[in-house]
Design a protein around this motif. Sequence first.
Motif, PDB file in Angstrom:
ATOM      1  N   UNK A 276     -20.653  25.192  60.925  1.00  0.00           N
ATOM      2  CA  UNK A 276     -19.849  23.968  60.955  1.00  0.00           C
ATOM      3  C   UNK A 276     -18.836  24.006  62.088  1.00  0.00           C
ATOM      4  N   UNK A 277     -18.214  25.193  62.307  1.00  0.00           N
ATOM      5  CA  UNK A 277     -17.252  25.329  63.409  1.00  0.00           C
ATOM      6  C   UNK A 277     -17.938  25.121  64.753  1.00  0.00           C
ATOM      7  N   UNK A 278     -19.116  25.737  64.904  1.00  0.00           N
ATOM      8  CA  UNK A 278     -19.847  25.584  66.171  1.00  0.00           C
ATOM      9  C   UNK A 278     -20.274  24.133  66.377  1.00  0.00           C
ATOM     10  N   UNK A 279     -20.739  23.469  65.313  1.00  0.00           N
ATOM     11  CA  UNK A 279     -21.161  22.067  65.437  1.00  0.00           C
ATOM     12  C   UNK A 279     -19.984  21.167  65.784  1.00  0.00           C
ATOM     13  N   UNK A 280     -18.808  21.447  65.193  1.00  0.00           N
ATOM     14  CA  UNK A 280     -17.616  20.643  65.508  1.00  0.00           C
ATOM     15  C   UNK A 280     -17.233  20.814  66.975  1.00  0.00           C
ATOM     16  N   UNK A 285     -17.209  18.731  72.553  1.00  0.00           N
ATOM     17  CA  UNK A 285     -17.628  18.865  73.949  1.00  0.00           C
ATOM     18  C   UNK A 285     -18.560  17.729  74.349  1.00  0.00           C
ATOM     19  N   UNK A 286     -19.428  17.283  73.431  1.00  0.00           N
ATOM     20  CA  UNK A 286     -20.325  16.173  73.722  1.00  0.00           C
ATOM     21  C   UNK A 286     -19.547  14.888  73.967  1.00  0.00           C
ATOM     22  N   UNK A 287     -18.498  14.647  73.142  1.00  0.00           N
ATOM     23  CA  UNK A 287     -17.659  13.460  73.332  1.00  0.00           C
ATOM     24  C   UNK A 287     -16.930  13.512  74.674  1.00  0.00           C
ATOM     25  N   UNK A 288     -16.369  14.700  75.006  1.00  0.00           N
ATOM     26  CA  UNK A 288     -15.682  14.832  76.295  1.00  0.00           C
ATOM     27  C   UNK A 288     -16.656  14.615  77.450  1.00  0.00           C
ATOM     28  N   UNK A 289     -17.864  15.144  77.314  1.00  0.00           N
ATOM     29  CA  UNK A 289     -18.864  14.975  78.367  1.00  0.00           C
ATOM     30  C   UNK A 289     -19.248  13.505  78.527  1.00  0.00           C
ATOM     31  N   UNK A 290     -19.392  12.785  77.415  1.00  0.00           N
ATOM     32  CA  UNK A 290     -19.711  11.351  77.490  1.00  0.00           C
ATOM     33  C   UNK A 290     -18.589  10.583  78.188  1.00  0.00           C
TER      34      UNK A 290
END
Length: 392
Positions: A276-280, A285-290
């Motif tokens: 869960x920590x890794x997925x969060x 990071x995915x949001x920042x990349x977008x």
Amino acid sequence: MAGVDESRLRQWLSKYHNPDVALRDILSVVSHYQGLVPVQETYMFNDGTPMDLVNLNGTIPVSYKGNTYNIPICIWLIDTHPKNAPICYVKPTSDMSIKPSIFVDQNGKVYLPYLHDWAPGSSELLGLIQVMIVTFGDQPPVFARPKESEMPYPSNSFMPQPGGNYMAPYPPTSYPPTSAYGGYPPYPPTSNMPYSSFTPYPAPYPSYAGSGFGGPSASVGGTGTIKDEHIRESLLTAIEEKLMRRMKEQFQQNQAELETLKRTQEELKQGKMKLNTILSRLEKEQNDLDKNITLLKDKEQELDKAIERLSNEEEIDVDDAVTTTAPLYKQLLNAFAEEAALEDAIYYMGEALRCGVIDLDVFLRQVRTLSRKQFMLRALMQKCRQKAGLSV
């Protein structure tokens, strides 16, 4: 246990596979039952193989109808003890006779579920003797021989004496069933005996001559008839013991499996928290990349528009591009350009002196004049930058 020579006992057990375990079991037995004494003798197996083995020889106290009797027994420890079950015999004295039953044959050999289900780690000599005491308390293995019919013990029976070589007799394979027992089914043969397998339990005789049973100092009165209730109680006791043992083993097995499942559950919970920590973190990071991709696309669109606008406009004059928008900035720009020119002039004056174009007096006089003017221009630029609010 004070009478046991432990060093000699260790010497006797030196050829055993697990001498320390055998020694511990023997010392535990003789500390609880002082009527038993360890002895080394030669045992002859059914296939004719002789072997020097240690046996526990003596009597055990058995309670029968409120009285305690000393029952003579002999327990032979196989050299693979405790992997394989011991071999047990009842040793009647000259004034006793063996009382055959499903637990003791006519030669005195003992057959018990505890021996049949012997398991290393859970079975031990002390527990075996306790089972024998309980079993013999329900069904006495011997009875007092009547004086008028007193006869010596059969020569083919197993009666070892110290220092002798004796053949263990083959127990009878079967007895004719009686109406009292209806052909009691034999126990299946065991597979953990290295030299010979158990023979089926013989069916008991309905009655025996004699008035009772006893040890060296006691006797039991009665007709010696084994009744149905005696067999029933013995069978119930044996079944109850076997069921309790199996229930205990099953409970321990289930308990161990439960502990394993609990540990696995804790490990899975910890793994879930880590995932869960890794997925969060990956989601952030995915949001920042977008966001960065969107920003870069906007900047790219702005650059495309600027390039398109510049390509459509006319050429720009360099002088017009550097034209100042205020007199203060114009003064600052002129002072900067003039100061840069004076810097170049001083450099070339030094080159002229080096090449001998001018003499030293002319160089010094001109450099002094130029340096004074350069200083004034730098002071003017600093003051203009202060007025314009620019960094000095």
